[in-house]
Scaffold this motif. Sequence first.
Motif, PDB file in Angstrom:
ATOM      1  N   VAL A 185       0.847  -1.186   0.000  1.00 59.31           N
ATOM      2  CA  VAL A 185       0.000   0.000   0.000  1.00 59.31           C
ATOM      3  C   VAL A 185       0.889   1.245   0.000  1.00 59.31           C
ATOM      4  O   VAL A 185       1.955   1.266   0.617  1.00 59.31           O
ATOM      5  CB  VAL A 185      -0.948   0.039   1.218  1.00 59.31           C
ATOM      6  N   PRO A 186       0.459   2.297  -0.685  1.00 55.20           N
ATOM      7  CA  PRO A 186       1.226   3.544  -0.657  1.00 55.20           C
ATOM      8  C   PRO A 186       1.113   4.242   0.690  1.00 55.20           C
ATOM      9  O   PRO A 186       0.204   3.973   1.479  1.00 55.20           O
ATOM     10  CB  PRO A 186       0.600   4.377  -1.778  1.00 55.20           C
ATOM     11  N   VAL A 187       2.025   5.163   0.934  1.00 60.80           N
ATOM     12  CA  VAL A 187       2.088   5.863   2.216  1.00 60.80           C
ATOM     13  C   VAL A 187       0.775   6.565   2.539  1.00 60.80           C
ATOM     14  O   VAL A 187       0.295   6.534   3.678  1.00 60.80           O
ATOM     15  CB  VAL A 187       3.255   6.875   2.206  1.00 60.80           C
ATOM     16  N   GLU A 188       0.172   7.193   1.545  1.00 60.66           N
ATOM     17  CA  GLU A 188      -1.039   7.962   1.809  1.00 60.66           C
ATOM     18  C   GLU A 188      -2.184   7.067   2.285  1.00 60.66           C
ATOM     19  O   GLU A 188      -3.028   7.490   3.078  1.00 60.66           O
ATOM     20  CB  GLU A 188      -1.470   8.769   0.582  1.00 60.66           C
ATOM     21  N   ASP A 189      -2.218   5.810   1.835  1.00 63.02           N
ATOM     22  CA  ASP A 189      -3.255   4.887   2.301  1.00 63.02           C
ATOM     23  C   ASP A 189      -3.033   4.492   3.760  1.00 63.02           C
ATOM     24  O   ASP A 189      -3.995   4.250   4.501  1.00 63.02           O
ATOM     25  CB  ASP A 189      -3.290   3.634   1.430  1.00 63.02           C
ATOM     26  N   VAL A 190      -1.780   4.421   4.164  1.00 63.99           N
ATOM     27  CA  VAL A 190      -1.488   4.131   5.570  1.00 63.99           C
ATOM     28  C   VAL A 190      -1.962   5.278   6.451  1.00 63.99           C
ATOM     29  O   VAL A 190      -2.580   5.064   7.507  1.00 63.99           O
ATOM     30  CB  VAL A 190       0.022   3.867   5.764  1.00 63.99           C
ATOM     31  N   ALA A 191      -1.710   6.498   6.031  1.00 64.60           N
ATOM     32  CA  ALA A 191      -2.138   7.656   6.821  1.00 64.60           C
ATOM     33  C   ALA A 191      -3.659   7.718   6.925  1.00 64.60           C
ATOM     34  O   ALA A 191      -4.214   7.964   8.009  1.00 64.60           O
ATOM     35  CB  ALA A 191      -1.592   8.934   6.182  1.00 64.60           C
ATOM     36  N   THR A 192      -4.354   7.459   5.816  1.00 62.42           N
ATOM     37  CA  THR A 192      -5.820   7.453   5.839  1.00 62.42           C
ATOM     38  C   THR A 192      -6.333   6.315   6.714  1.00 62.42           C
ATOM     39  O   THR A 192      -7.283   6.476   7.483  1.00 62.42           O
ATOM     40  CB  THR A 192      -6.369   7.303   4.407  1.00 62.42           C
ATOM     41  N   GLY A 193      -5.687   5.161   6.606  1.00 65.06           N
ATOM     42  CA  GLY A 193      -6.087   4.018   7.419  1.00 65.06           C
ATOM     43  C   GLY A 193      -5.896   4.269   8.901  1.00 65.06           C
ATOM     44  O   GLY A 193      -6.712   3.826   9.719  1.00 65.06           O
ATOM     45  N   ARG A 194      -4.850   4.995   9.261  1.00 70.47           N
ATOM     46  CA  ARG A 194      -4.628   5.304  10.666  1.00 70.47           C
ATOM     47  C   ARG A 194      -5.761   6.158  11.221  1.00 70.47           C
ATOM     48  O   ARG A 194      -6.243   5.931  12.343  1.00 70.47           O
ATOM     49  CB  ARG A 194      -3.292   6.028  10.867  1.00 70.47           C
ATOM     50  N   GLU A 195      -6.216   7.115  10.445  1.00 71.23           N
ATOM     51  CA  GLU A 195      -7.339   7.945  10.891  1.00 71.23           C
ATOM     52  C   GLU A 195      -8.589   7.100  11.120  1.00 71.23           C
ATOM     53  O   GLU A 195      -9.312   7.282  12.110  1.00 71.23           O
ATOM     54  CB  GLU A 195      -7.608   9.043   9.849  1.00 71.23           C
ATOM     55  N   HIS A 196      -8.833   6.162  10.202  1.00 65.09           N
ATOM     56  CA  HIS A 196      -9.992   5.271  10.351  1.00 65.09           C
ATOM     57  C   HIS A 196      -9.846   4.407  11.601  1.00 65.09           C
ATOM     58  O   HIS A 196     -10.807   4.216  12.370  1.00 65.09           O
ATOM     59  CB  HIS A 196     -10.124   4.406   9.101  1.00 65.09           C
ATOM     60  N   LEU A 197      -8.627   3.883  11.837  1.00 65.51           N
ATOM     61  CA  LEU A 197      -8.389   3.052  13.028  1.00 65.51           C
ATOM     62  C   LEU A 197      -8.650   3.836  14.310  1.00 65.51           C
ATOM     63  O   LEU A 197      -9.194   3.295  15.279  1.00 65.51           O
ATOM     64  CB  LEU A 197      -6.951   2.532  13.027  1.00 65.51           C
ATOM     65  N   GLU A 198      -8.240   5.096  14.328  1.00 60.90           N
ATOM     66  CA  GLU A 198      -8.455   5.916  15.523  1.00 60.90           C
ATOM     67  C   GLU A 198      -9.947   6.092  15.798  1.00 60.90           C
ATOM     68  O   GLU A 198     -10.384   6.014  16.949  1.00 60.90           O
ATOM     69  CB  GLU A 198      -7.765   7.262  15.342  1.00 60.90           C
ATOM     70  N   GLU A 199     -10.737   6.296  14.737  1.00 55.02           N
ATOM     71  CA  GLU A 199     -12.185   6.418  14.904  1.00 55.02           C
ATOM     72  C   GLU A 199     -12.789   5.107  15.421  1.00 55.02           C
ATOM     73  O   GLU A 199     -13.645   5.108  16.320  1.00 55.02           O
ATOM     74  CB  GLU A 199     -12.831   6.791  13.563  1.00 55.02           C
ATOM     75  N   LEU A 200     -12.351   3.986  14.837  1.00 57.42           N
ATOM     76  CA  LEU A 200     -12.881   2.685  15.236  1.00 57.42           C
ATOM     77  C   LEU A 200     -12.484   2.338  16.666  1.00 57.42           C
ATOM     78  O   LEU A 200     -13.294   1.812  17.443  1.00 57.42           O
ATOM     79  CB  LEU A 200     -12.374   1.598  14.282  1.00 57.42           C
ATOM     80  N   ALA A 201     -11.238   2.624  17.025  1.00 54.72           N
ATOM     81  CA  ALA A 201     -10.789   2.326  18.388  1.00 54.72           C
ATOM     82  C   ALA A 201     -11.611   3.103  19.408  1.00 54.72           C
ATOM     83  O   ALA A 201     -11.961   2.581  20.478  1.00 54.72           O
ATOM     84  CB  ALA A 201      -9.303   2.655  18.526  1.00 54.72           C
ATOM     85  N   ASP A 202     -11.928   4.331  19.083  1.00 51.68           N
ATOM     86  CA  ASP A 202     -12.770   5.134  19.973  1.00 51.68           C
ATOM     87  C   ASP A 202     -14.167   4.522  20.092  1.00 51.68           C
ATOM     88  O   ASP A 202     -14.738   4.447  21.185  1.00 51.68           O
ATOM     89  CB  ASP A 202     -12.846   6.566  19.449  1.00 51.68           C
ATOM     90  N   ARG A 203     -14.701   4.046  18.963  1.00 51.27           N
ATOM     91  CA  ARG A 203     -16.031   3.433  18.974  1.00 51.27           C
ATOM     92  C   ARG A 203     -16.065   2.174  19.824  1.00 51.27           C
ATOM     93  O   ARG A 203     -17.010   1.939  20.576  1.00 51.27           O
ATOM     94  CB  ARG A 203     -16.466   3.094  17.555  1.00 51.27           C
ATOM     95  N   PHE A 204     -15.011   1.347  19.719  1.00 56.58           N
ATOM     96  CA  PHE A 204     -14.985   0.080  20.445  1.00 56.58           C
ATOM     97  C   PHE A 204     -14.330   0.189  21.820  1.00 56.58           C
ATOM     98  O   PHE A 204     -14.217  -0.798  22.544  1.00 56.58           O
ATOM     99  CB  PHE A 204     -14.253  -0.988  19.620  1.00 56.58           C
ATOM    100  N   ALA A 205     -13.888   1.396  22.192  1.00 51.13           N
ATOM    101  CA  ALA A 205     -13.233   1.640  23.479  1.00 51.13           C
ATOM    102  C   ALA A 205     -12.039   0.703  23.670  1.00 51.13           C
ATOM    103  O   ALA A 205     -11.874   0.075  24.720  1.00 51.13           O
ATOM    104  CB  ALA A 205     -14.228   1.478  24.627  1.00 51.13           C
ATOM    105  N   ARG A 206     -11.206   0.646  22.647  1.00 45.53           N
ATOM    106  CA  ARG A 206     -10.013  -0.196  22.684  1.00 45.53           C
ATOM    107  C   ARG A 206      -8.815   0.637  22.249  1.00 45.53           C
ATOM    108  O   ARG A 206      -8.969   1.696  21.624  1.00 45.53           O
ATOM    109  CB  ARG A 206     -10.170  -1.409  21.760  1.00 45.53           C
TER     110      ARG A 206
END
Length: 294
Positions: A185-206
């Motif tokens: 995956v290109p670098v920009e996809d990793v950065a976008t994915g990190r933002e999504h992970l942060e949102e999901l982690a907040d949702r699941f309280a993990r």
Amino acid sequence: MLKIGVILPSVDVQRTEHLDLREAARYAEEAGLDSIWMGDHLATGAATLDMTIGLSTAAAVTERIAIGASVFVPAIRPLAWAAKQIASLQYVSGERLILGVGSGGGEEQWRAAEVPFAERGRRTDRALRALPDLLAGKPAEIGVDGQAVQLAPAVARPRFWVGNDSAVARRRAAQLGDGWFPSLVPVEDVATGREHLEELADRFARPVPTIAIGGVSAGGADDAAVRALAAVIAAGYGMPYERALSLPLTGTAEQVADQLGRYADAGASHAVLGVAGTDWRTQVDHLAAVRALL
């Protein structure tokens, strides 16, 4: 510091370079790399070893280096059997296992395992939910008609890194895993994915999952070799050639370190790399030089 792992040589490379799996595992550890990895393949048409046996062999001849599954597919196995394989690897390695988990591998692999391809998502979620209790030696209701199954010996849970660059994979990583493990995956996809992970982690309280990227390194490759490698990636992964051309990590150790540094800035803390180009040992030495620079 970004940690660097290497994919152990394939059967064809072992034969061509007269390099057996034990020697390769020791070589990577002595070079100072952080981890060694194998894929999980059943019936692909290529010569492959059973991942659990290969990683057990690597663990037996090393002491420090982590051993990794890139990636284990629990859903093509009976769940208790998958847990037994994972627990055995964790036990014999002295708790050095990192368990990449995936649900792919191509339909031919699922046919060979006699498991419906359409069930891969449901079976993967079920595995991720049940594995912690099975590995801990606790009863898990996975048998016929909900019968409880309990395995021994109990082992510490390895890190679960969920493979694939998709919203489903990131959801699994945030809800049920410990890391997100996209490949090529290109670098920009990793950065976008990190933002999504942060949102999901907040949702699941993990906690926010670790990010580990899979890639291909070809130290010293010339332009023609890079173009040929990109063509192989494009064909194998069904992606546009121009996208594939941006993915190989090539050039001097300083240049590769700069490329990986951009992934680290985007949120990655691990890189798991297959190698191409000159012989496997030389490429491992190149990655060791990259690691020292990082």
